[in-house]
Enzyme design. Structure first.
Site, PDB file in Angstrom:
ATOM      1  N   ILE A  79     126.389 -29.275  49.639  1.00  0.00           N
ATOM      2  CA  ILE A  79     126.288 -27.858  50.028  1.00  0.00           C
ATOM      3  C   ILE A  79     127.650 -27.180  49.839  1.00  0.00           C
ATOM      4  O   ILE A  79     128.555 -27.747  49.223  1.00  0.00           O
ATOM      5  CB  ILE A  79     125.751 -27.702  51.475  1.00  0.00           C
ATOM      6  CG1 ILE A  79     126.687 -28.348  52.501  1.00  0.00           C
ATOM      7  CG2 ILE A  79     124.346 -28.276  51.580  1.00  0.00           C
ATOM      8  CD1 ILE A  79     126.416 -27.941  53.941  1.00  0.00           C
ATOM      9  N   GLU A  81     131.410 -25.442  49.898  1.00  0.00           N
ATOM     10  CA  GLU A  81     132.721 -26.042  50.151  1.00  0.00           C
ATOM     11  C   GLU A  81     133.289 -25.552  51.485  1.00  0.00           C
ATOM     12  O   GLU A  81     134.251 -24.774  51.521  1.00  0.00           O
ATOM     13  CB  GLU A  81     133.686 -25.673  49.015  1.00  0.00           C
ATOM     14  CG  GLU A  81     133.552 -26.506  47.773  1.00  0.00           C
ATOM     15  CD  GLU A  81     133.807 -27.983  47.993  1.00  0.00           C
ATOM     16  OE1 GLU A  81     132.819 -28.730  48.161  1.00  0.00           O
ATOM     17  OE2 GLU A  81     134.965 -28.392  48.008  1.00  0.00           O
ATOM     18  N   SER A 108     134.330 -30.838  45.985  1.00  0.00           N
ATOM     19  CA  SER A 108     135.192 -30.740  44.813  1.00  0.00           C
ATOM     20  C   SER A 108     136.645 -30.501  45.203  1.00  0.00           C
ATOM     21  O   SER A 108     137.512 -30.479  44.342  1.00  0.00           O
ATOM     22  CB  SER A 108     134.711 -29.596  43.920  1.00  0.00           C
ATOM     23  OG  SER A 108     134.598 -28.419  44.671  1.00  0.00           O
ATOM     24  N   HIS A 131     132.343 -36.772  43.049  1.00  0.00           N
ATOM     25  CA  HIS A 131     132.576 -35.427  42.513  1.00  0.00           C
ATOM     26  C   HIS A 131     132.014 -35.317  41.100  1.00  0.00           C
ATOM     27  O   HIS A 131     132.632 -35.795  40.147  1.00  0.00           O
ATOM     28  CB  HIS A 131     134.069 -35.069  42.554  1.00  0.00           C
ATOM     29  CG  HIS A 131     134.303 -33.673  42.095  1.00  0.00           C
ATOM     30  ND1 HIS A 131     135.440 -33.270  41.439  1.00  0.00           N
ATOM     31  CD2 HIS A 131     133.517 -32.559  42.171  1.00  0.00           C
ATOM     32  CE1 HIS A 131     135.333 -31.977  41.149  1.00  0.00           C
ATOM     33  NE2 HIS A 131     134.185 -31.539  41.573  1.00  0.00           N
ATOM     34  N   ASN A 134     129.736 -29.485  36.676  1.00  0.00           N
ATOM     35  CA  ASN A 134     128.716 -28.549  36.248  1.00  0.00           C
ATOM     36  C   ASN A 134     128.709 -28.364  34.726  1.00  0.00           C
ATOM     37  O   ASN A 134     129.781 -28.128  34.176  1.00  0.00           O
ATOM     38  CB  ASN A 134     129.069 -27.175  36.855  1.00  0.00           C
ATOM     39  CG  ASN A 134     127.934 -26.592  37.609  1.00  0.00           C
ATOM     40  OD1 ASN A 134     126.789 -26.781  37.234  1.00  0.00           O
ATOM     41  ND2 ASN A 134     128.267 -25.865  38.663  1.00  0.00           N
TER      42      ASN A 134
HETATM   43  N1  CAA Z   1     121.890 -29.565  31.610  1.00  0.00           N
HETATM   44  C1  CAA Z   1     121.686 -28.536  32.440  1.00  0.00           C
HETATM   45  N2  CAA Z   1     122.065 -27.295  32.190  1.00  0.00           N
HETATM   46  C2  CAA Z   1     122.695 -27.081  31.039  1.00  0.00           C
HETATM   47  C3  CAA Z   1     122.970 -28.108  30.119  1.00  0.00           C
HETATM   48  C4  CAA Z   1     122.520 -29.377  30.436  1.00  0.00           C
HETATM   49  N3  CAA Z   1     122.668 -30.410  29.609  1.00  0.00           N
HETATM   50  N4  CAA Z   1     123.632 -27.577  29.075  1.00  0.00           N
HETATM   51  C5  CAA Z   1     123.736 -26.259  29.314  1.00  0.00           C
HETATM   52  N5  CAA Z   1     123.173 -25.965  30.487  1.00  0.00           N
HETATM   53  C6  CAA Z   1     122.885 -24.655  31.011  1.00  0.00           C
HETATM   54  C7  CAA Z   1     123.924 -23.640  31.109  1.00  0.00           C
HETATM   55  O1  CAA Z   1     124.490 -23.643  32.368  1.00  0.00           O
HETATM   56  C8  CAA Z   1     123.117 -22.374  30.905  1.00  0.00           C
HETATM   57  O2  CAA Z   1     122.306 -22.085  32.049  1.00  0.00           O
HETATM   58  P1  CAA Z   1     121.939 -20.623  32.546  1.00  0.00           P
HETATM   59  O3  CAA Z   1     122.053 -19.683  31.375  1.00  0.00           O
HETATM   60  O4  CAA Z   1     120.549 -20.768  32.988  1.00  0.00           O
HETATM   61  O5  CAA Z   1     122.895 -20.327  33.652  1.00  0.00           O
HETATM   62  C9  CAA Z   1     122.142 -22.719  29.885  1.00  0.00           C
HETATM   63  O6  CAA Z   1     122.022 -24.121  30.051  1.00  0.00           O
HETATM   64  C10 CAA Z   1     122.483 -22.291  28.520  1.00  0.00           C
HETATM   65  O7  CAA Z   1     123.733 -22.761  28.160  1.00  0.00           O
HETATM   66  P2  CAA Z   1     124.237 -22.752  26.656  1.00  0.00           P
HETATM   67  O8  CAA Z   1     123.126 -22.415  25.757  1.00  0.00           O
HETATM   68  O9  CAA Z   1     125.456 -21.919  26.631  1.00  0.00           O
HETATM   69  O10 CAA Z   1     124.495 -24.281  26.488  1.00  0.00           O
HETATM   70  P3  CAA Z   1     125.383 -25.062  25.460  1.00  0.00           P
HETATM   71  O11 CAA Z   1     124.479 -26.067  24.929  1.00  0.00           O
HETATM   72  O12 CAA Z   1     126.111 -24.153  24.550  1.00  0.00           O
HETATM   73  O13 CAA Z   1     126.497 -25.843  26.377  1.00  0.00           O
HETATM   74  C11 CAA Z   1     127.901 -26.300  28.248  1.00  0.00           C
HETATM   75  C12 CAA Z   1     126.879 -25.359  27.586  1.00  0.00           C
HETATM   76  C13 CAA Z   1     127.393 -27.754  28.241  1.00  0.00           C
HETATM   77  C14 CAA Z   1     127.975 -25.808  29.656  1.00  0.00           C
HETATM   78  C15 CAA Z   1     129.264 -26.252  27.466  1.00  0.00           C
HETATM   79  O14 CAA Z   1     129.622 -24.922  27.237  1.00  0.00           O
HETATM   80  C16 CAA Z   1     130.388 -26.919  28.249  1.00  0.00           C
HETATM   81  O15 CAA Z   1     130.572 -28.119  28.183  1.00  0.00           O
HETATM   82  N6  CAA Z   1     131.184 -26.119  28.995  1.00  0.00           N
HETATM   83  C17 CAA Z   1     132.275 -26.620  29.846  1.00  0.00           C
HETATM   84  C18 CAA Z   1     131.724 -27.003  31.186  1.00  0.00           C
HETATM   85  C19 CAA Z   1     132.806 -27.497  32.120  1.00  0.00           C
HETATM   86  O16 CAA Z   1     133.994 -27.481  31.852  1.00  0.00           O
HETATM   87  N7  CAA Z   1     132.360 -27.948  33.281  1.00  0.00           N
HETATM   88  C20 CAA Z   1     133.251 -28.327  34.355  1.00  0.00           C
HETATM   89  C21 CAA Z   1     133.449 -27.151  35.254  1.00  0.00           C
HETATM   90  S1  CAA Z   1     134.515 -27.505  36.594  1.00  0.00           S
HETATM   91  C22 CAA Z   1     133.497 -28.142  37.762  1.00  0.00           C
HETATM   92  O17 CAA Z   1     132.306 -28.284  37.626  1.00  0.00           O
HETATM   93  C23 CAA Z   1     134.210 -28.570  38.963  1.00  0.00           C
HETATM   94  C24 CAA Z   1     133.670 -28.150  40.225  1.00  0.00           C
HETATM   95  O18 CAA Z   1     133.969 -28.799  41.200  1.00  0.00           O
HETATM   96  C25 CAA Z   1     132.840 -26.921  40.391  1.00  0.00           C
END
Ligand code: CAA
Length: 267
Positions: A79, A81, A108, A131, A134
């Site tokens: 849930i 942070e 996180s 951890h 996303n």
């Molecule tokens: N599973 C679930 N959801 C996914 C997914 C997967 N395999 N791949 C993409 N998505 C989601 C996206 O969130 C997006 O959802 P909404 O539009 O409904 O919000 C949707 O699918 C469409 O995304 P894209 O078409 O842009 O997807 P893509 O294939 O181009 O790749 C990505 C998207 C995998 C997110 C890529 O851009 C990526 O790797 N980005 C970097 C992500 C990153 O750095 N994550 C770490 C963040 S920091 C963190 O998470 C720490 C914390 O504690 C919060």
């Protein structure tokens, strides 16, 4: 998978983890109200729907009574942070969990040692920080964080769980933001300060970082993707200054991709 996961929460991390785990076994997902259960169901179905392989979303059972998590062998709190909210929920999870169950948190940025300590006596022996990142199905890493008193069996089970989920676990110290957020968020918020001082368009700042460094997303899109509210909470925990522009957006309900409005806008 040897473990039966019970996840408490209905946000992106809880639903993403539930969908990921559905590949490997049955999952229980607890949401705090009927409305959030309905949203969680829809999110899990959407995430599973993106999988290329055939996974049955019905492997995730969404429940609204915490007692329904009792059969789980690993109970995961996922849930907001907020230390107090997490501890309150973890205490309830500990009360419904079987004596051999692991208790886990997806925090996180909060201290895993502190969460275990405040949850109750004897909890740290079977407590673990998992951890995940996303979007959970796509990100390979799990930062594993153990309280000092975590027992060898709990440590082994946590490592095996990550492997069973198809993830790579790296054990990291229990310091604010662990490794990834500690290094990532100063950069992300610095990009907002740069946006303000440069007068550039957000999409152009992002384009520079994507095309110039090979990152899949620019820093401003990534803040929106994680959520400006979640990102603010992480920054505050790790001591990164939050730019006024971000505070104003959050106050205005522009939380990023999930509200279709943040540092960038979404159609
Ligand atoms: N599973 C679930 N959801 C996914 C997914 C997967 N395999 N791949 C993409 N998505 C989601 C996206 O969130 C997006 O959802 P909404 O539009 O409904 O919000 C949707 O699918 C469409 O995304 P894209 O078409 O842009 O997807 P893509 O294939 O181009 O790749 C990505 C998207 C995998 C997110 C890529 O851009 C990526 O790797 N980005 C970097 C992500 C990153 O750095 N994550 C770490 C963040 S920091 C963190 O998470 C720490 C914390 O504690 C919060």
């Amino acid at each position: 998978m040897n473990e039966h996961l019970g996840i408490a929460g209905s946000g992106a991390i809880a639903c993403g983890l539930a969908a990921t785990a559905a590949r490997h076994g049955d999952v229980l997902l607890w949401a705090r109200s009927a409305a959030s259960a309905e949203r969680a169901r829809a999110t899990v179905d959407k995430v599973v729907g993106r999988f290329k392989d055939d996974v049955d979303p019905a492997r995730v059972t969404v429940v609204t009574a915490l007692e329904d998590l009792a059969p789980a062998t690993v109970l995961v709190e996922a849930i907001s942070e907020d230390h107090g909210m997490k501890v309150e929920l973890l205490q309830k999870l500990a009360a419904v969990a079987g004596p051999d169950a692991l208790l886990a948190t997806t925090t996180s940025s909060l201290s895993v040692e502190g969460l275990a300590r405040d949850t109750g006596d004897g909890i740290a022996e079977r407590f673990v920080g998992l951890h995940v990142f996303n979007p959970v199905p796509a990100m390979e890493l799990v930062e594993l964080v153990f309280p000092a008193a975590a027992g060898p069996a709990a440590r082994d089970r946590a490592r095996a769980l990550c492997e069973a989920l198809g993830k790579t676990a790296v054990e990291v110290p229990d310091t604010p933001g662990f490794v990834v957020n500690r290094l990532l968020f100063p950069y992300l918020f610095d990009a907002v300060r740069f946006l303000d001082s440069s007068g550039m368009e957000a999409k152009d700042v992002d384009r520079c970082m994507v095309l110039g460094t090979g990152q899949p997303m620019g820093p401003l899109a990534l803040l929106d993707f994680v959520g400006l509210d979640v990102s603010t909470a992480i920054a505050e925990e790790i001591g990164v200054e939050v730019p006024e522009r971000v505070r104003t957006l959050v106050a205005d309900g522009a939380l990023g991709r999930k509200t279709k409005r943040g540092l960038l806008t979404y159609g």
